[in-house]
Design a protein around this motif. Structure first.
Motif, PDB file in Angstrom:
ATOM      1  N   THR A  15       1.220  -1.449  -0.061  1.00  0.00           N
ATOM      2  CA  THR A  15      -0.095  -0.350   0.283  1.00  0.00           C
ATOM      3  C   THR A  15       0.986   1.433   0.289  1.00  0.00           C
ATOM      4  O   THR A  15       1.091   2.506  -0.954  1.00  0.00           O
ATOM      5  CB  THR A  15      -0.480   0.285   0.967  1.00  0.00           C
ATOM      6  N   TYR A  16       1.191   1.455   0.636  1.00  0.00           N
ATOM      7  CA  TYR A  16       3.110   2.260   0.965  1.00  0.00           C
ATOM      8  C   TYR A  16       3.166   2.681  -0.099  1.00  0.00           C
ATOM      9  O   TYR A  16       3.680   3.960  -1.333  1.00  0.00           O
ATOM     10  CB  TYR A  16       4.339   2.654   2.393  1.00  0.00           C
ATOM     11  N   GLU A  17       3.719   1.320  -1.464  1.00  0.00           N
ATOM     12  CA  GLU A  17       4.590   1.700  -2.111  1.00  0.00           C
ATOM     13  C   GLU A  17       3.704   1.779  -3.118  1.00  0.00           C
ATOM     14  O   GLU A  17       3.902   3.444  -4.645  1.00  0.00           O
ATOM     15  CB  GLU A  17       4.764   0.531  -2.682  1.00  0.00           C
ATOM     16  N   LEU A  18       2.453   1.484  -4.039  1.00  0.00           N
ATOM     17  CA  LEU A  18       1.420   2.284  -4.582  1.00  0.00           C
ATOM     18  C   LEU A  18       1.238   3.669  -4.263  1.00  0.00           C
ATOM     19  O   LEU A  18       0.932   4.195  -5.494  1.00  0.00           O
ATOM     20  CB  LEU A  18       0.581   1.237  -3.937  1.00  0.00           C
ATOM     21  N   VAL A  19       0.635   3.698  -2.994  1.00  0.00           N
ATOM     22  CA  VAL A  19       0.796   5.178  -2.242  1.00  0.00           C
ATOM     23  C   VAL A  19       1.343   5.924  -2.935  1.00  0.00           C
ATOM     24  O   VAL A  19       1.223   7.538  -3.710  1.00  0.00           O
ATOM     25  CB  VAL A  19       0.121   5.892  -1.086  1.00  0.00           C
ATOM     26  N   GLU A  20       2.598   6.284  -2.946  1.00  0.00           N
ATOM     27  CA  GLU A  20       4.077   6.386  -3.135  1.00  0.00           C
ATOM     28  C   GLU A  20       3.678   6.779  -4.819  1.00  0.00           C
ATOM     29  O   GLU A  20       4.149   7.853  -4.748  1.00  0.00           O
ATOM     30  CB  GLU A  20       5.235   5.787  -3.021  1.00  0.00           C
ATOM     31  N   ASN A  46      -1.276  12.097  -9.487  1.00  0.00           N
ATOM     32  CA  ASN A  46      -2.777  11.670  -8.990  1.00  0.00           C
ATOM     33  C   ASN A  46      -2.666  12.574  -8.013  1.00  0.00           C
ATOM     34  O   ASN A  46      -2.073  12.970  -7.065  1.00  0.00           O
ATOM     35  CB  ASN A  46      -2.758  10.046  -8.181  1.00  0.00           C
ATOM     36  N   ASP A  47      -4.318  13.111  -8.036  1.00  0.00           N
ATOM     37  CA  ASP A  47      -4.561  14.314  -6.877  1.00  0.00           C
ATOM     38  C   ASP A  47      -4.710  13.327  -5.589  1.00  0.00           C
ATOM     39  O   ASP A  47      -4.996  12.113  -4.878  1.00  0.00           O
ATOM     40  CB  ASP A  47      -5.835  14.460  -7.477  1.00  0.00           C
ATOM     41  N   ALA A  48      -4.290  14.012  -4.369  1.00  0.00           N
ATOM     42  CA  ALA A  48      -4.313  13.599  -2.874  1.00  0.00           C
ATOM     43  C   ALA A  48      -5.567  12.812  -2.750  1.00  0.00           C
ATOM     44  O   ALA A  48      -5.659  11.549  -2.526  1.00  0.00           O
ATOM     45  CB  ALA A  48      -3.482  14.530  -2.025  1.00  0.00           C
ATOM     46  N   SER A  49      -7.117  14.045  -3.407  1.00  0.00           N
ATOM     47  CA  SER A  49      -8.435  13.572  -2.312  1.00  0.00           C
ATOM     48  C   SER A  49      -8.673  12.179  -3.444  1.00  0.00           C
ATOM     49  O   SER A  49      -9.271  11.875  -2.721  1.00  0.00           O
ATOM     50  CB  SER A  49      -8.988  14.863  -3.210  1.00  0.00           C
ATOM     51  N   ASP A  50      -7.679  12.226  -4.320  1.00  0.00           N
ATOM     52  CA  ASP A  50      -8.625  11.203  -5.403  1.00  0.00           C
ATOM     53  C   ASP A  50      -7.737   9.337  -4.965  1.00  0.00           C
ATOM     54  O   ASP A  50      -8.452   8.365  -4.657  1.00  0.00           O
ATOM     55  CB  ASP A  50      -7.553  10.900  -6.773  1.00  0.00           C
ATOM     56  N   ILE A  51      -6.313   9.802  -4.977  1.00  0.00           N
ATOM     57  CA  ILE A  51      -6.267   8.992  -3.550  1.00  0.00           C
ATOM     58  C   ILE A  51      -6.498   7.947  -3.288  1.00  0.00           C
ATOM     59  O   ILE A  51      -6.845   7.120  -2.468  1.00  0.00           O
ATOM     60  CB  ILE A  51      -3.988   9.386  -3.353  1.00  0.00           C
ATOM     61  N   LEU A  52      -6.485   9.193  -2.090  1.00  0.00           N
ATOM     62  CA  LEU A  52      -7.915   9.284  -0.579  1.00  0.00           C
ATOM     63  C   LEU A  52      -9.461   7.909  -0.931  1.00  0.00           C
ATOM     64  O   LEU A  52      -9.340   7.548  -1.026  1.00  0.00           O
ATOM     65  CB  LEU A  52      -7.953  10.337   0.103  1.00  0.00           C
ATOM     66  N   GLY A  53     -10.147   9.207  -1.444  1.00  0.00           N
ATOM     67  CA  GLY A  53     -11.350   8.652  -1.968  1.00  0.00           C
ATOM     68  C   GLY A  53     -11.507   7.246  -2.250  1.00  0.00           C
ATOM     69  O   GLY A  53     -12.285   6.437  -2.215  1.00  0.00           O
ATOM     70  N   ASN A  54     -10.802   7.095  -3.710  1.00  0.00           N
ATOM     71  CA  ASN A  54     -11.172   6.331  -4.537  1.00  0.00           C
ATOM     72  C   ASN A  54      -9.557   5.448  -4.285  1.00  0.00           C
ATOM     73  O   ASN A  54     -10.222   4.233  -4.919  1.00  0.00           O
ATOM     74  CB  ASN A  54     -10.634   6.822  -5.842  1.00  0.00           C
ATOM     75  N   GLY A  55      -9.158   5.340  -3.962  1.00  0.00           N
ATOM     76  CA  GLY A  55      -8.040   3.925  -3.496  1.00  0.00           C
ATOM     77  C   GLY A  55      -8.337   3.653  -1.875  1.00  0.00           C
ATOM     78  O   GLY A  55      -8.925   2.655  -2.015  1.00  0.00           O
TER      79      GLY A  55
END
Ligand code: B1M
Length: 211
Positions: free
Chosen positions: A19-24, A31-40
């Protein structure tokens, strides 16, 4: 979008390193931070919530996904929290006594910090007196209470009672939130505001401060 789906999947599988690697990677890909949070991350957490509710998975699985969520938030937090915003005031937050759920509370902290509030996070399982002591000591403008259990939401009332007893009810505002909490419950315990989610907690606190 593919990477966001992958983030959801590794969170559902409880793989915190991945998860850490992919978010990085998603951040690097702009990618927009809100998108990573909401859609990921949150999309994955919703699946976990649903499966837990339906008894398809068990507590250890939920804990592993919660760890993934924390790992992802570690990377996203600096992106939400803008640099050098002048402080609008201090807000003491925490999950109420007896309650160990802190993912929602952490999100609220990040959002409020990004909106310019200084956050004093007391963590989880916080005794009612501790909120009040911390708020008075630090000159906080508000206390934010989070509860995820129907058995612990009653502890929100105790914080308000202590504020009343100490003569601080009008000076320090109380905002509450969490899955079992509602506007009706906020009215019942005389909380100053109820926020449905982390984003709306910003508007609610802004309103309280203005008034
Ligand atoms: Co628990 N758990 N859990 N759990 N857990 C729930 C809450 C539950 C609904 C699951 C279910 O049965 N369907 C259920 C509660 C039932 C009830 O009370 N009616 C439950 C239970 C029963 C339990 C245990 C008792 C299980 C057991 O031991 N048999 C146990 C209790 C432990 C304790 O607290 N003493 C327990 C334990 C755990 C874990 C430790 C495994 C883990 C928590 C890990 C952690 O947080 N570090 C966990 C999790 C992850 C969940 C679910 C699956 C997901 C919660 C979550 O993080 N959601 C949850 C199911 C669910 O909620 N549907 C469940 C994602 C998060 C972003 O959302 O926290 O709702 P949320 O926050 C939102 C809003 O509510 C709001 O904004 C946030 C973001 O937008 N918000 C605020 C929250 N606080 C706010 C404060 C504000 C404003 C808005 O202002 C200050």
């Amino acid at each position: 979008m593919k990477i966001l789906t992958e983030i959801s999947e590794v969170l559902i599988n409880g793989d915190s390193e991945k998860t850490y690697e992919l978010v990085e990677e998603a951040i690097k890909e702009k990618n927009d931070a809100s998108d990573i949070l909401g859609n990921g991350l949150l999309a994955g957490m919703n699946v976990i919530s649903e499966r837990f509710k339906n008894h398809e998975i068990f507590l250890p699985d939920v804990l592993m996904s919660a760890k993934c969520m924390h790992k992802g938030l570690e990377l996203l937090k600096p992106l939400f929290v803008g640099s050098m915003i002048p402080s609008k005031g201090k807000v003491v937050i925490g999950t109420v006594q007896g309650d160990l759920h802190d993912i929602g509370k952490n999100l609220v902290g990040i959002m409020l910090e990004s909106a310019g509030y200084e956050i004093i996070d007391l963590g989880r399982d916080v005794p009612p007196e501790k909120y009040v002591e911390a708020a008075i000591e630090n000159g906080a403008i508000a206390i934010g209470l989070s509860a995820l259990l129907t058995t612990t939401m009653v502890n929100m009332q105790k914080v308000i009672t202590i504020l009343e007893e100490k003569g601080y009810k009008d000076k320090i505002k109380v905002i509450i939130g969490g899955a079992p909490v509602s506007q009706e419950f906020a009215d019942l315990i005389k909380a100053d505001a109820y926020a449905y989610d982390a984003s709306s907690s910003i508007d609610k606190i802004n309103e309280l401060v203005k008034n």
